[in-house]
Design a protein around this motif. Structure first.
Motif, PDB file in Angstrom:
ATOM      1  N   LEU A   1       0.824  -1.209   0.000  1.00 48.91           N
ATOM      2  CA  LEU A   1       0.000   0.000   0.000  1.00 48.91           C
ATOM      3  C   LEU A   1       0.854   1.253   0.000  1.00 48.91           C
ATOM      4  O   LEU A   1       0.334   2.368   0.142  1.00 48.91           O
ATOM      5  N   SER A   2       2.182   1.100  -0.140  1.00 46.23           N
ATOM      6  CA  SER A   2       3.087   2.249  -0.159  1.00 46.23           C
ATOM      7  C   SER A   2       4.230   1.967  -1.112  1.00 46.23           C
ATOM      8  O   SER A   2       4.487   0.822  -1.473  1.00 46.23           O
ATOM      9  N   ARG A   3       4.939   2.998  -1.510  1.00 44.64           N
ATOM     10  CA  ARG A   3       6.092   2.838  -2.378  1.00 44.64           C
ATOM     11  C   ARG A   3       7.295   2.399  -1.542  1.00 44.64           C
ATOM     12  O   ARG A   3       7.339   2.620  -0.332  1.00 44.64           O
ATOM     13  N   PRO A   4       8.316   1.784  -2.172  1.00 48.23           N
ATOM     14  CA  PRO A   4       9.515   1.372  -1.430  1.00 48.23           C
ATOM     15  C   PRO A   4      10.194   2.565  -0.754  1.00 48.23           C
ATOM     16  O   PRO A   4      10.172   3.676  -1.264  1.00 48.23           O
ATOM     17  N   GLY A   5      10.790   2.287   0.408  1.00 50.90           N
ATOM     18  CA  GLY A   5      11.507   3.327   1.135  1.00 50.90           C
ATOM     19  C   GLY A   5      10.779   3.703   2.411  1.00 50.90           C
ATOM     20  O   GLY A   5       9.573   3.944   2.409  1.00 50.90           O
ATOM     21  N   GLY A   6      11.520   3.748   3.526  1.00 44.74           N
ATOM     22  CA  GLY A   6      10.919   4.121   4.794  1.00 44.74           C
ATOM     23  C   GLY A   6       9.990   3.048   5.328  1.00 44.74           C
ATOM     24  O   GLY A   6      10.112   1.879   5.003  1.00 44.74           O
ATOM     25  N   VAL A   7       9.035   3.474   6.159  1.00 42.30           N
ATOM     26  CA  VAL A   7       8.067   2.535   6.724  1.00 42.30           C
ATOM     27  C   VAL A   7       7.162   2.022   5.609  1.00 42.30           C
ATOM     28  O   VAL A   7       6.684   2.791   4.776  1.00 42.30           O
TER      29      VAL A   7
END
Length: 203
Positions: A98-104
């Protein structure tokens, strides 16, 4: 000349990308050939870079690997803010990013029930994990503790603590999960501290 060189570089990168996708899905060339209708020799030459990729070859490969065509050819992003959902299924678990790669990283996680004879295997890895139950009943084991969470309840814990999570009954459980890069790597490739916060998410 510059444009020709850049196109050659893009085409040269397709083979290794196809090989990585196939291996990530645990498929042999024979299995991939059966699912796509492309013979093994052609697939092997595609992965090795000796066969030029064409739309006719790439479309069935993109469908089998469940990735958009632009990912196979390494096309640059167009600025579209939407996340392209590419589910990954492994060992009875389906992760939907549900998010792009990188971080949380945010994922929707679906866990199917295991056979009654299957014993939970507790694991540890770097990171910290937060989860929220969307549907079903979740059984969460943290070290010596066992908790059952219902829809609307949340938990967070240090993943250095041995842990396991799965359905508490014969229904699939759906979760929203947040974890850092190390946690995503541990989950998708393969605690004697107390649970932080209560089961309903209260600090």
């Amino acid at each position: 000349m510059g444009d020709t060189g850049s196109k050659d570089d893009v085409l040269a990168a397709v083979g290794p990308r196809l090989r990585e996708l196939r291996r990530r899905h645990g498929m042999t060339l024979a299995e991939l050939a059966e699912r796509t209708g492309i013979n093994e020799s052609t697939l092997s030459r595609l992965e090795g870079g000796t066969r030029k990729p064409t739309l006719e070859l790439l479309l069935p490969l993109a469908e089998v690997h469940q990735v958009p065509l632009d990912e196979l050819v390494g096309a640059p992003r167009t600025g579209d803010p939407r996340i392209h959902l590419r589910p990954v299924t492994r060992d009875g678990l389906t992760y939907v990013p549900l998010s792009r790669p990188g971080g949380v990283q945010a994922h929707k996680l679906l866990i199917r029930p295991s056979p009654a004879s299957t014993e939970p295997t507790l694991r540890t890895h770097e990171g910290f994990e937060w989860l929220y139950v969307l549907a079903g009943r979740l059984r969460l084991i943290l070290g010596e503790r066992t908790l059952v969470l219902k829809p609307g309840e949340a938990a967070e814990f240090d993943t250095h603590v041995p842990h396991w999570l799965g359905p508490d009954d014969d229904r699939t459980v759906e979760l929203l999960v947040l974890f850092g890069h190390q946690g995503e790597r541990a989950h998708l490739r393969a605690r004697q501290e107390p649970l932080r916060g209560s089961a309903d998410g209260t600090p």
